[in-house]
Design an enzyme around this catalytic site. Sequence first.
Site, PDB file in Angstrom:
ATOM      1  N   LYS A   1       0.857  -1.193   0.000  1.00  0.00           N
ATOM      2  CA  LYS A   1       0.000   0.000   0.000  1.00  0.00           C
ATOM      3  C   LYS A   1       0.889   1.236   0.000  1.00  0.00           C
ATOM      4  O   LYS A   1       1.700   1.434   0.906  1.00  0.00           O
ATOM      5  CB  LYS A   1      -0.895  -0.008   1.233  1.00  0.00           C
TER       6      LYS A   1
ATOM      7  N   LYS B   1      -9.843  13.001   8.410  1.00  0.00           N
ATOM      8  CA  LYS B   1      -9.275  12.671   9.715  1.00  0.00           C
ATOM      9  C   LYS B   1      -9.234  13.916  10.604  1.00  0.00           C
ATOM     10  O   LYS B   1      -9.226  15.054  10.108  1.00  0.00           O
ATOM     11  CB  LYS B   1      -7.831  12.168   9.556  1.00  0.00           C
TER      12      LYS B   1
ATOM     13  N   ASP C   1       1.861   6.624   5.537  1.00  0.00           N
ATOM     14  CA  ASP C   1       0.823   5.680   5.123  1.00  0.00           C
ATOM     15  C   ASP C   1       1.192   4.935   3.837  1.00  0.00           C
ATOM     16  O   ASP C   1       0.414   4.134   3.341  1.00  0.00           O
ATOM     17  CB  ASP C   1      -0.518   6.391   4.962  1.00  0.00           C
TER      18      ASP C   1
ATOM     19  N   ASP D   1     -11.823   6.854   4.406  1.00  0.00           N
ATOM     20  CA  ASP D   1     -10.578   6.699   5.166  1.00  0.00           C
ATOM     21  C   ASP D   1     -10.178   5.233   5.299  1.00  0.00           C
ATOM     22  O   ASP D   1      -9.158   4.924   5.884  1.00  0.00           O
ATOM     23  CB  ASP D   1     -10.712   7.343   6.549  1.00  0.00           C
TER      24      ASP D   1
ATOM     25  N   GLU E   1      -9.117   3.398   2.842  1.00  0.00           N
ATOM     26  CA  GLU E   1      -8.734   3.450   1.431  1.00  0.00           C
ATOM     27  C   GLU E   1      -7.649   2.447   1.057  1.00  0.00           C
ATOM     28  O   GLU E   1      -7.549   2.032  -0.103  1.00  0.00           O
ATOM     29  CB  GLU E   1      -8.261   4.870   1.076  1.00  0.00           C
TER      30      GLU E   1
ATOM     31  N   ARG F   1      -7.251  -0.691   1.614  1.00  0.00           N
ATOM     32  CA  ARG F   1      -7.774  -1.963   1.107  1.00  0.00           C
ATOM     33  C   ARG F   1      -8.297  -1.826  -0.319  1.00  0.00           C
ATOM     34  O   ARG F   1      -8.266  -2.781  -1.092  1.00  0.00           O
ATOM     35  CB  ARG F   1      -8.858  -2.481   2.059  1.00  0.00           C
TER      36      ARG F   1
END
Length: 493
Positions: free
Chosen positions: A258, A270, A281, A340, A342, A344
């Site tokens: 990811k 967020k 992230d 949020d 996202e 996956r």
Amino acid sequence: MTRPAAVRFAAPDAEALATLEGRIAVLAEPGARLDQTARRLNRLTRGAVERAVASPGFAKLKRGEAMTLAWPAGVSAEAVEVVNLPPRPTVAEARKAGGTLGRAAKGAALTVIGANRRLLHELAFGAALRGYAFDAHKSTRGEDNGDSPAAITLWSAKHEEAEAAFAPRAAVAEGVFFTRDLVNEPANILTTTEFADRLVALSDLGLKVEVLEEDALEKLGMGSLLSVGQGSASPSKVVVMEWSGGDRDAAPLALCGKGVVFDTGGISLKPAQGMEEMTMDMGGAGVVAGVMKALALRKAKANVVGLVGLVENMPSGTATRPGDVVKSMKGDTIEVINTDAEGRLVLADVMWYAQERFKPAGMIDLATLTGAMIVALGNERAGLFSNDDTLCGALEKAAEAEGEGAWRLPMGDAYDELLKSDIADIKNVGGRAAGSITAAQFLGRFVKEDTPWVHIDIAGVARQSKDLPLSPKGATGWGVMALDRLVADRFEG
């Protein structure tokens, strides 16, 4: 970007002890006799080293920890680090000692004596890992400001053997540094395009690198991945890295990451507090990139393909809304309940593409996927989820051997009930209960029945807010060592 400690090996030179600059480290054991070079240093310091080793304070030190003798008489060095380490330490003890020295070496050269130890290459590995500093954006970069690492020289009568044993560990360290650099980099620098460019540069090491742009992703039907980045000015991309070091006909191991270069949460915005940490992230993609670099540097005799989905999750007039329905490459429709969740959506398409194109012998995905993972395991372990006991067991064994904490959590059909949608094939969240498990169940929908698969949620381990024995505060590079070992143990030879 990286400022790792420079590690080298050399033959002992007792006559040079008096004039060595920086710091000197002595490896010793409570109650044991010092070796010849250490005895020479002891004489120069008028017995200070021997007194330190015989002291109650030294006996109380854990293995791998050090006692500092500041400005000792008789030598030019500013300090002597006396490290508690037996002649035959464990791998963990040797690396911890190295980490102690890597930290002590900040801003000064360090020479390690009394180093005729088993696993000296592991000590050097620990020193290199802990000697990392990310100072790319500091105006004092390159200055001797006490934060920059310096050279570490290990004296050993068997220095050539130790150096040869260290070579593959040095390759892994470079992979860890690459991952840390990527994860530490701010999002205004590490855009999706910059990330892809840095991966393309790995082709110089022998990797085959291909960048799939948005038009290609649209043709492939990656509507799930594209939905995440459609609110951002940064184009979404998938980067494919191939290392073909094994048998020509052997199916590869597929690593999927990811790569959300910044995650605002999208329309499901967020809270402001802590959002600056969402530069990490893309940690899963960072680990995949680091592993691929390590494998190329050490010329691994295995076939491995790394695929990363690079997107930025931003709110705008073109962003995906809660309630939208998107279509994955597999063909499944997904109701987006929370923008949020996202990661996956990105991995669903990347994983399906990996299986369609490469028919892998196994597939492992990595992602900073859920806050629920931190609630469950804190910052000590990554969460593992799998459909295959053999592959997952091998990964657990590799992680334990490398000192990277991991813990397997359950999966099951009952959790699928939480992901049922009234208007689509599946929804992207299942509520607060078992959040990490339902995220894994979602990904499991995009794993073919004959593909051994492990999902690794690294939300709690990709970045740390405190110094650790083998890494400073910030990105850890968790997973590079474990996956490199998995490849060596299971897919080479």
